[in-house]
Design an enzyme around this catalytic site. Structure first.
Site, PDB file in Angstrom:
ATOM      1  CE  LYS A 199     -11.309  -1.240   7.061  1.00 37.27           C
ATOM      2  NZ  LYS A 199     -11.844   0.147   6.984  1.00 37.27           N
ATOM      3  N   GLY A 252      -8.744  -1.501  -3.203  1.00 36.22           N
ATOM      4  CA  GLY A 252      -8.086  -0.300  -2.704  1.00 36.22           C
ATOM      5  C   GLY A 252      -6.768  -0.093  -3.419  1.00 36.22           C
ATOM      6  CB  SER A 253      -3.863   1.961  -2.555  1.00 43.13           C
ATOM      7  OG  SER A 253      -3.601   1.455  -1.260  1.00 43.13           O
ATOM      8  CB  THR A 254      -1.079  -1.154  -6.009  1.00 48.58           C
ATOM      9  OG1 THR A 254      -2.000  -1.293  -7.101  1.00 48.58           O
ATOM     10  CG2 THR A 254       0.042  -2.164  -6.197  1.00 48.58           C
ATOM     11  CD  GLU A 255       1.463   2.646   0.252  1.00 48.23           C
ATOM     12  OE1 GLU A 255       0.871   3.505  -0.433  1.00 48.23           O
ATOM     13  OE2 GLU A 255       1.986   2.891   1.349  1.00 48.23           O
ATOM     14  N   GLY A 257      -2.833  -3.314  -0.928  1.00 44.28           N
ATOM     15  CA  GLY A 257      -3.041  -4.678  -1.448  1.00 44.28           C
ATOM     16  C   GLY A 257      -1.853  -5.575  -1.133  1.00 44.28           C
ATOM     17  CD  GLU A 274     -11.207  -3.021  -8.542  1.00 43.06           C
ATOM     18  OE1 GLU A 274     -10.361  -2.175  -8.921  1.00 43.06           O
ATOM     19  OE2 GLU A 274     -12.334  -2.730  -8.110  1.00 43.06           O
ATOM     20  CB  CYS A 308      -9.307   1.619  -9.473  1.00 42.68           C
ATOM     21  SG  CYS A 308     -10.876   0.778  -9.598  1.00 42.68           S
ATOM     22  CD  GLU A 405      -4.777   4.559  -8.707  1.00 34.50           C
ATOM     23  OE1 GLU A 405      -4.260   3.966  -7.751  1.00 34.50           O
ATOM     24  OE2 GLU A 405      -5.829   4.199  -9.256  1.00 34.50           O
TER      25      GLU A 405
HETATM   26  P1  ADP Z   1      -6.856   4.851  -0.376  1.00 31.87           P
HETATM   27  O1  ADP Z   1      -5.353   4.939  -0.382  1.00 31.87           O
HETATM   28  O2  ADP Z   1      -7.449   5.140  -1.685  1.00 31.87           O
HETATM   29  O3  ADP Z   1      -7.510   5.533   0.790  1.00 31.87           O
HETATM   30  P2  ADP Z   1      -6.648   2.322   0.818  1.00 31.87           P
HETATM   31  O4  ADP Z   1      -6.082   1.212   0.018  1.00 31.87           O
HETATM   32  O5  ADP Z   1      -5.791   2.973   1.845  1.00 31.87           O
HETATM   33  O6  ADP Z   1      -7.204   3.343  -0.199  1.00 31.87           O
HETATM   34  O7  ADP Z   1      -7.972   1.870   1.551  1.00 31.87           O
HETATM   35  C1  ADP Z   1      -8.889   0.934   1.074  1.00 31.87           C
HETATM   36  C2  ADP Z   1      -9.418   0.127   2.241  1.00 31.87           C
HETATM   37  O8  ADP Z   1      -8.313  -0.551   2.838  1.00 31.87           O
HETATM   38  C3  ADP Z   1     -10.053   0.943   3.359  1.00 31.87           C
HETATM   39  O9  ADP Z   1     -11.170   0.236   3.866  1.00 31.87           O
HETATM   40  C4  ADP Z   1      -8.950   1.026   4.401  1.00 31.87           C
HETATM   41  O10 ADP Z   1      -9.427   1.192   5.712  1.00 31.87           O
HETATM   42  C5  ADP Z   1      -8.307  -0.335   4.234  1.00 31.87           C
HETATM   43  N1  ADP Z   1      -6.915  -0.420   4.719  1.00 31.87           N
HETATM   44  C6  ADP Z   1      -5.969   0.544   4.742  1.00 31.87           C
HETATM   45  N2  ADP Z   1      -4.818   0.079   5.283  1.00 31.87           N
HETATM   46  C7  ADP Z   1      -5.033  -1.221   5.598  1.00 31.87           C
HETATM   47  C8  ADP Z   1      -4.235  -2.259   6.158  1.00 31.87           C
HETATM   48  N3  ADP Z   1      -2.982  -2.049   6.520  1.00 31.87           N
HETATM   49  N4  ADP Z   1      -4.790  -3.488   6.306  1.00 31.87           N
HETATM   50  C9  ADP Z   1      -6.058  -3.721   5.927  1.00 31.87           C
HETATM   51  N5  ADP Z   1      -6.863  -2.790   5.404  1.00 31.87           N
HETATM   52  C10 ADP Z   1      -6.372  -1.554   5.223  1.00 31.87           C
END
Ligand code: ADP
Length: 501
Positions: A199, A252-255, A257, A274, A308, A405
């Site tokens: 995705k 992606g973001s720690t949140e 994650g 990561e 990151c 960050e």
């Molecule tokens: P940023 O905050 O830098 O945009 P995210 O961590 O939100 O990065 O996004 C990284 C990836 O995680 C993207 O492909 C996004 O669509 C996906 N993503 C965001 N929220 C969720 C979630 N609740 N469950 C699974 N994937 C998610």
């Protein structure tokens, strides 16, 4: 600001790719979303719609997982030798090389990064990653293990381990290096014989979708790689929670994650992450400043700070503090900010309006807590998502801009007096992704590297990546490693076989 390049300059293959609504790749077919919905992806230099993409959600993820399961359990992929798998992956790398310019355009338009950088770094690194991982396919080996079982005296055993693919893998990637992150994820999954549902980020789905076409051209069997674009809360969440997915790999973001970890508990799928960083970059007074100053500038400003591992917390030993921060500020002021396709551009826009607001929010927070900008500090244009390269001083550890960050072109600089104390300050953060050390004293460099709690430490350099070099986080920066042979652990599981002979 550089001038915005006109659409007439766009590579014609890219123009035709953008003009057609993009579908998703499931079981070897390009299909619309089950819901029929689509979503727009934007050109961040103008805020205008760049292309329309099928919007996957739970129903499409279900179909993609079904296809990946079938391809994993039966069919040609399942039967392929390691050598055949490796050759397919290598071919994909070579195909990417044959389309460097086209991918560089797509990446620049969708993400905003300069075309020159996408062409010189993102695309060749992705191609190289595939070739590196193609080589690993034939080298995934177990061990033979001598046994000394005390309760069966005199018995003989032949024991060995097999490293088997984990199975169906869900991969969720971010928007900062759309193609390269797809390569980091797909390369090792394919080398180990897994099948994938990928995705891409909703902000930047285009290069992954074009890569899907090359995957078909390379000859991967249907269902081995499925690509489902869509939003995180719908498609991403469905993939992370899916009961028939054996492992989820997330960048992606720690949140988010942490959300992925919770979603994975249903079937206790394996998880690798990561995540974010707030990486310390430490310049000692004995550093070669002619290298350290541009090096520290590039550590934060490369990819507009949307890395990151960006060197976003700068610590400089007091006697050289003014010289270093002024040097970096000079550097920042000279950076040509503009649309990615403009050949003069050195820094493009941030990826989205959301990121623009987020970074500007952090700047306001920094100023309200007493920080001062030696360079930049503001939004850079009326149109598009541009932010000035920014150097903040008069900052301290209590400030939000120092702890959190920002993911934009903003460095916070702080002096230090005691070289003994700097490790503690550098480690004083929830993240542990990367760090930089600048000094001519090699003993100090390596001693400091050992004490830093981070997955990567760069000495007298920064942002050096190689397919062979493992990358990943200590602390809240993640679980597992990307790249190198270490990443193969993310996609294999060990079976111990024990035979009495
Ligand atoms: P940023 O905050 O830098 O945009 P995210 O961590 O939100 O990065 O996004 C990284 C990836 O995680 C993207 O492909 C996004 O669509 C996906 N993503 C965001 N929220 C969720 C979630 N609740 N469950 C699974 N994937 C998610």
């Amino acid at each position: 600001m550089g001038t915005i390049a006109s659409s007439a300059q766009i590579d014609p293959r890219v123009a035709s790719f953008l003009a057609t609504p993009r579908k998703m790749l499931i079981n070897g077919n390009w299909v619309d979303a089950v819901s029929g919905k689509t979503f727009p992806t934007y050109d961040p230099s103008t805020g205008e719609v760049l292309a329309t993409v099928a919007e996957g959600d739970k129903a499409d993820i279900d179909l993609a997982v079904k296809a990946a399961r079938k391809a994993f359990e039966s069919g040609p992929w399942h039967k392929m030798t390691a050598s055949q798998r490796g050759r397919l992956i290598w071919k994909l790398g070579d195909l990417l090389d044959q389309h460097t310019v086209e991918f560089a355009y797509l990446e620049s338009l969708d993400n905003g990064k300069p075309l020159t950088i996408a062409r010189a770094a993102d695309v060749p690194l992705a191609a190289e990653l595939f070739r590196y991982m193609g080589g690993w396919a034939t080298k995934i080996e177990g061990n033979t293990i001598p046994l000394s079982v005390p309760y069966t005296p005199g018995a003989k055993y032949l024991s060995y381990t097999l490293r088997e693919p984990i199975g169906v893998v869900g991969q969720i990637i971010p928007w900062n290096f759309p193609l390269l992150m797809a390569a980091w994820k797909l390369g090792p999954a394919l080398a180990t014989g897994c099948t994938v549902v990928l995705k891409p980020a909703e902000q930047t789905p285009l290069s992954a979708l074009r890569l899907g076409e090359l995957i078909q051209e390379a000859g991967f069997p249907e269902g081995v790689v499925n690509i489902v674009p869509g939003y995180g809360e719908t498609a991403g969440a469905a993939l992370a929670a899916h009961m028939d997915v054996d492992k989820v790999a997330f960048t992606g973001s720690t949140e988010v994650g942490k959300t992925i970890v919770h979603a994975a508990t249903g079937n206790l799928k394996k998880v690798s992450l990561e995540l974010g960083g707030k990486s310390p970059n430490v310049i000692f007074k004995d550093a070669d400043l002619d290298t350290a100053i541009p090096g520290a500038a590039s550590a934060i400003f490369f990819n507009h700070g949307q890395c990151c591992c960006a060197g976003s917390r700068l610590y400089v030993e007091k006697p050289v503090f003014d010289r270093v921060v002024e040097g970096i500020a000079e550097n920042a002021k000279k950076i040509q900010v503009g649309a990615g396709l403009d050949p003069a551009t050195q820094m493009g826009p941030l990826v989205s309006e959301e990121q623009l607001n987020r970074v500007c929010g952090y700047l306001e927070s920094g100023f309200s807590q007493g920080a001062k900008a030696l360079a930049g500090g503001h939004k850079a244009a009326d149109k598009g998502y541009f932010v000035e390269p920014t150097v903040l001083v008069d900052t301290s550890e209590q400030m939000k801009v120092v702890q959190e960050e920002i993911f934009g072109p903003v460095v916070v600089a702080m002096p230090f007096s005691d070289p003994e104390e700097i490790v503690e300050r550098a480690n004083d953060n929830v993240y542990g992704l990367a760090a930089g050390i600048w000094t001519k004293d090699i003993s100090k460099a390596h001693r400091t590297a050992e004490l830093i709690k981070a997955g990567t430490v760069w000495i007298n350099c920064y942002n050096i990546f190689d397919a062979g070099l493992p990358f990943g986080g200590y602390k809240q920066s993640g679980w597992g490693r990307e790249m190198g042979h270490e990443v193969l652990n993310n996609y294999t599981q060990t079976k111990a076989v024990c035979a009495r002979i």
